[in-house]
Enzyme design. Structure first.
Site, PDB file in Angstrom:
ATOM      1  N   HIS A 131     -21.988 -28.192  42.795  1.00 14.52           N
ATOM      2  CA  HIS A 131     -21.809 -28.346  44.574  1.00 14.52           C
ATOM      3  C   HIS A 131     -22.524 -27.587  45.234  1.00 14.52           C
ATOM      4  CE1 HIS A 131     -19.635 -28.004  48.376  1.00 14.52           C
ATOM      5  NE2 HIS A 131     -18.600 -28.913  48.208  1.00 14.52           N
TER       6      HIS A 131
ATOM      7  N   GLY B 150     -18.148 -29.222  56.090  1.00 10.87           N
ATOM      8  CA  GLY B 150     -17.380 -28.820  56.771  1.00 10.87           C
ATOM      9  C   GLY B 150     -17.783 -28.491  58.175  1.00 10.87           C
TER      10      GLY B 150
ATOM     11  N   SER C  31     -16.486 -34.130  55.409  1.00  6.46           N
ATOM     12  CA  SER C  31     -15.418 -34.798  56.803  1.00  6.46           C
ATOM     13  C   SER C  31     -14.856 -35.900  56.734  1.00  6.46           C
ATOM     14  CB  SER C  31     -17.084 -34.432  58.013  1.00  6.46           C
ATOM     15  OG  SER C  31     -17.354 -33.072  58.258  1.00  6.46           O
TER      16      SER C  31
ATOM     17  N   ASN D 265     -11.324 -30.854  47.229  1.00  7.35           N
ATOM     18  CA  ASN D 265     -12.167 -28.976  46.747  1.00  7.35           C
ATOM     19  C   ASN D 265     -11.965 -28.627  47.633  1.00  7.35           C
ATOM     20  OD1 ASN D 265     -13.324 -27.805  45.889  1.00  7.35           O
ATOM     21  ND2 ASN D 265     -15.199 -28.400  46.896  1.00  7.35           N
ATOM     22  N   TRP D 266     -10.474 -27.260  47.066  1.00 10.90           N
ATOM     23  CA  TRP D 266      -9.640 -26.783  48.083  1.00 10.90           C
ATOM     24  C   TRP D 266     -10.940 -25.776  48.036  1.00 10.90           C
ATOM     25  CZ3 TRP D 266      -4.732 -26.023  45.137  1.00 10.90           C
ATOM     26  CH2 TRP D 266      -3.616 -26.763  45.004  1.00 10.90           C
ATOM     27  N   LYS D 267     -12.071 -24.576  47.252  1.00 13.80           N
ATOM     28  CA  LYS D 267     -12.567 -24.003  47.889  1.00 13.80           C
ATOM     29  C   LYS D 267     -12.667 -22.750  47.783  1.00 13.80           C
ATOM     30  CE  LYS D 267     -15.679 -27.499  50.967  1.00 13.80           C
ATOM     31  NZ  LYS D 267     -16.985 -27.631  51.006  1.00 13.80           N
TER      32      LYS D 267
ATOM     33  N   GLU E  57     -22.658 -35.955  48.438  1.00 14.63           N
ATOM     34  CA  GLU E  57     -22.365 -34.568  49.966  1.00 14.63           C
ATOM     35  C   GLU E  57     -23.642 -34.707  50.357  1.00 14.63           C
ATOM     36  OE1 GLU E  57     -18.025 -33.176  48.988  1.00 14.63           O
ATOM     37  OE2 GLU E  57     -19.950 -31.536  48.137  1.00 14.63           O
TER      38      GLU E  57
ATOM     39  N   GLU F 199     -22.767 -26.217  47.947  1.00 18.27           N
ATOM     40  CA  GLU F 199     -22.316 -24.023  47.657  1.00 18.27           C
ATOM     41  C   GLU F 199     -22.789 -23.254  46.726  1.00 18.27           C
ATOM     42  OE1 GLU F 199     -18.328 -24.927  49.357  1.00 18.27           O
ATOM     43  OE2 GLU F 199     -19.168 -25.973  51.358  1.00 18.27           O
TER      44      GLU F 199
ATOM     45  N   GLY G 120     -12.751 -31.784  51.977  1.00 16.30           N
ATOM     46  CA  GLY G 120     -12.626 -30.229  51.574  1.00 16.30           C
ATOM     47  C   GLY G 120     -11.147 -29.638  52.515  1.00 16.30           C
ATOM     48  N   GLY G 121     -11.975 -29.700  54.039  1.00 17.50           N
ATOM     49  CA  GLY G 121     -10.979 -29.317  54.641  1.00 17.50           C
ATOM     50  C   GLY G 121      -9.631 -30.371  54.444  1.00 17.50           C
TER      51      GLY G 121
HETATM   52  P1  13P Z   1     -15.253 -31.388  54.137  1.00 21.94           P
HETATM   53  O1  13P Z   1     -14.093 -31.913  53.501  1.00 21.94           O
HETATM   54  O2  13P Z   1     -14.508 -30.058  54.593  1.00 21.94           O
HETATM   55  O3  13P Z   1     -16.526 -31.000  55.200  1.00 21.94           O
HETATM   56  O4  13P Z   1     -15.738 -30.274  52.734  1.00 21.94           O
HETATM   57  C1  13P Z   1     -16.644 -31.693  51.946  1.00 21.94           C
HETATM   58  C2  13P Z   1     -16.734 -31.203  50.259  1.00 21.94           C
HETATM   59  O5  13P Z   1     -18.149 -30.260  50.327  1.00 21.94           O
HETATM   60  C3  13P Z   1     -15.984 -31.278  49.504  1.00 21.94           C
HETATM   61  O6  13P Z   1     -16.375 -30.917  48.240  1.00 21.94           O
END
Ligand code: 13P
Length: 250
Positions: A95, A173, A213, A9-11, A167, A97, A234-235
């Site tokens: 998500h 993050g 994470s 998930n590149w966000k 999640e 967010e 994510g990251g």
């Molecule tokens: P991180 O891997 O950066 O913690 O993010 C997880 C995430 O929100 C994937 O959708």
């Protein structure tokens, strides 16, 4: 038998050229990898979908969202039909967010899920509790409400197009991963919830991902748990090498 999946998930990261280069690197690595035990997906911004689709074939494509309306006067929104027309196979919905920063409700997500499915998209449906909710011991209820409220109107055939991603918000993050035991506990709870509604066959066939994470150093321990079928990353999905370190953790 359910599929293992590792999805990025590149966000809101990368320009189009940067995203195309990243997707190209992931595709090349997946192509060169001997025998992967999971499906690999990249979840990318709307602006990137068409260009990324052109450089992947083994790797599958996901959007990070879609609108809760079919079409019309909704300036700036992107419909499920538009997403599907890029060749994307999946859409990430719910998500934390989006729920938190853009006030997406359980009811809106139900609409989005229906529109995604009716346009032939599969859904990666996210759920998870905040730190306060975990401390208060309400995390099971939070997850139950999110899943029941936005998904349990589906019939079993429709539900087969759903991937769940657990999640925990406190692990996103932050560098603080849920322990493999904590994640497994919730994943087993989710599978039990699905079994209660759709029966054990559907529950056993549903892919449940962990996100928060997740990185090359902890992926193998998480994925070794019986109810953890992969990750939503994510990251660590923003560097092909890190992402592949997770993909090859199976
Ligand atoms: P991180 O891997 O950066 O913690 O993010 C997880 C995430 O929100 C994937 O959708």
């Amino acid at each position: 038998m359910r599929k293992n999946i590792v999805a990025g998930n590149w966000k809101m990261n990368t320009t189009v050229p940067e995203g195309v280069a990243l997707a190209h690197a992931v595709e090349a690595a997946v192509f060169a990898a001997p025998e992967l035990k999971c499906e690999v997906i990249v979840g990318v911004p709307f602006t990137h979908l068409t260009a990324v689709k052109n450089v992947i074939s083994k790797v599958k494509l996901a959007a990070e969202n879609c609108a809760d309306h079919k079409s019309g006067a909704y300036t700036g929104e992107v419909s499920a039909a538009m997403v599907a027309s890029t060749g994307a196979e999946y859409v990430i919905l719910g998500h934390s967010e989006r729920r938190g920063y853009y006030n997406e409700t359980i009811e809106m997500l139900k609409e989005k899920v229906d529109l995604a499915l009716s346009n032939g998209l599969k859904v990666i449906f996210c759920c998870g509790e905040s730190l306060d909710e975990r401390k208060a011991g309400t995390h099971f209820d939070v997850i139950k409400n999110e899943i029941e409220g936005s998904l349990f109107h589906l019939n079993a055939e429709e539900f087969a197009k759903i991937v769940i991603a657990y999640e925990p918000i406190w692990a996103i993050g932050t560098g603080e991963t849920a322990t493999a035991e904590q994640a497994q506990e919730i994943h087993a709870f989710i599978r039990g919830l699905l079994a209660g509604k759709y029966g054990t066959q559907v529950a056993d066939d549903t892919t449940i991902l962990y996100g928060g994470s997740c990185k090359p150093s902890n992926a193998a321990e998480l994925f070794a748990k019986p109810d953890i079928d992969g990750g939503l990353i994510g990251g660590a999905s923003l560097k092909a090498e890190d992402f592949m370190g997770i993909v090859t953790a199976f």
